[in-house]
Design an enzyme around this catalytic site. Sequence first.
Site, PDB file in Angstrom:
ATOM      1  N   HIS A   1       0.818  -1.222   0.000  1.00  0.00           N
ATOM      2  CA  HIS A   1       0.000   0.000   0.000  1.00  0.00           C
ATOM      3  C   HIS A   1       0.848   1.268   0.000  1.00  0.00           C
ATOM      4  CE1 HIS A   1       0.381  -0.243   4.521  1.00  0.00           C
ATOM      5  NE2 HIS A   1       0.501   1.056   4.362  1.00  0.00           N
TER       6      HIS A   1
ATOM      7  N   SER B   1       4.827   2.752   7.851  1.00  0.00           N
ATOM      8  CA  SER B   1       4.490   1.622   6.990  1.00  0.00           C
ATOM      9  C   SER B   1       5.691   1.141   6.203  1.00  0.00           C
ATOM     10  CB  SER B   1       3.417   2.037   5.989  1.00  0.00           C
ATOM     11  OG  SER B   1       2.288   1.237   6.105  1.00  0.00           O
TER      12      SER B   1
ATOM     13  N   ASP C   1       0.251  -7.703   1.548  1.00  0.00           N
ATOM     14  CA  ASP C   1       0.584  -6.280   1.635  1.00  0.00           C
ATOM     15  C   ASP C   1       2.090  -6.067   1.654  1.00  0.00           C
ATOM     16  OD1 ASP C   1       0.087  -3.554   1.683  1.00  0.00           O
ATOM     17  OD2 ASP C   1       0.041  -3.458   3.870  1.00  0.00           O
TER      18      ASP C   1
END
Length: 419
Positions: A140, A249, A170
């Site tokens: 993402h 992230s 992911d």
Amino acid sequence: MTFKQLIAVSAISAATAISGVWVYGKYENGDLLASIKPSANYIFQPAKYTEKDAIVPSVNFENAAASATPAVVHIKVMQQPRQQSFNPFAQNGSGFFDGFGGMSYKDGEDNADAGSNVRQVGSGSGVLISKDGYIVTNNHVVEKADGLLVTLNDKKDYKAKVIGTDPSTDLAVIKIEGNNFPYLSFANSDDVKVGQWVLAIGYPLNLETTVTSGIISAKSRSIGINGRNSEAPIESFIQTDAAVNPGNSGGALVNTGGELIGINSAIASPTGSYAGYSYAIPSNLVRRVASDIVKYGSAKRAYLGVQFGSDQMSDADRKKYNIPDGDGVYVMEVAQGSAAEKAGIEKGDFITAINGTAINTGTEMVGKISSLRPGDKIEVTYKRNGAENTTTVTLQGAAGNYQQQPDRGRNEFNSEGDE
């Protein structure tokens, strides 16, 4: 009385006085302790205390931080202007922040590529996993990028290209050109223990390298976040209370030895910022997916070929699907032509262990299988009618076909899963 005699008498008097005070103090303390000694009928009793109990081993975070931070990079996401924009801070209604992952977004007015209208719109983190510039991050982080600019801990910038992505986990792998980059070694995430100290390293909120500490608070967590980008999501997160915010992230979760045990991927928060828990993809899964992407361009998923009751299944659903109580993971269906069918596993079995390690939930089973590749052989222990059996399963690259598909619940979590 001579002077010497006077000195002797004074010394004897002083010694006598001191001894008297000491004896009196011991007597008084003894009476006091006796008077407050709890009765055996008390509910709460004092804990036994010894000097050994007071010795708490110290944890050194400095060495881990010093060795790991050079391998964690800042990924700046560049985009062409779009007519339709998405809200990176949207929530999915479950309390889990929908963009973090941990993307940190900005207005894109600076960091433009010269001679183009591509602007920086967000940033995340990544981890160098080889000296020749391969970097693992979250899918993402890079999925909407028109360009990627990677800044290392030494402030040097590199343009990066996407090697491959895997929405099911992911994860993504990108690459910068060069050599002799610092990189992190993978630890075995199966060895991670609840209560173990960890460090989260990344670039939150467009800040410079940031290190936070916490402990492992849970393992094999499924939070229903990867299902939004994949029809076959894989989730078996490591849960920590290390502070993680937008921008973290794709960053590193490391042990006190500075080894990689996970890639930070999500936070549980009603606001979009840190509120107590963060989630990392286990290093064993990261290593398998990243290796596949580098070698093949995509991840090669292994399947056992069973449908199972999920950890969050309600009592009503358990009754609906006639799932009995029992230890392990209940097999609801076995796919035709699957690895499980070929190994003799049947509907109604309880899978209790894989390679000798106990399996209590479907999420634990997914975590074990997802770190393996098609063709790998595993020992599966299961119970059938109360009898324990063990069989060798050769994992396949396809799940197989199910004769019937039970209705799936579409709340926060699916009522059952496939593996």
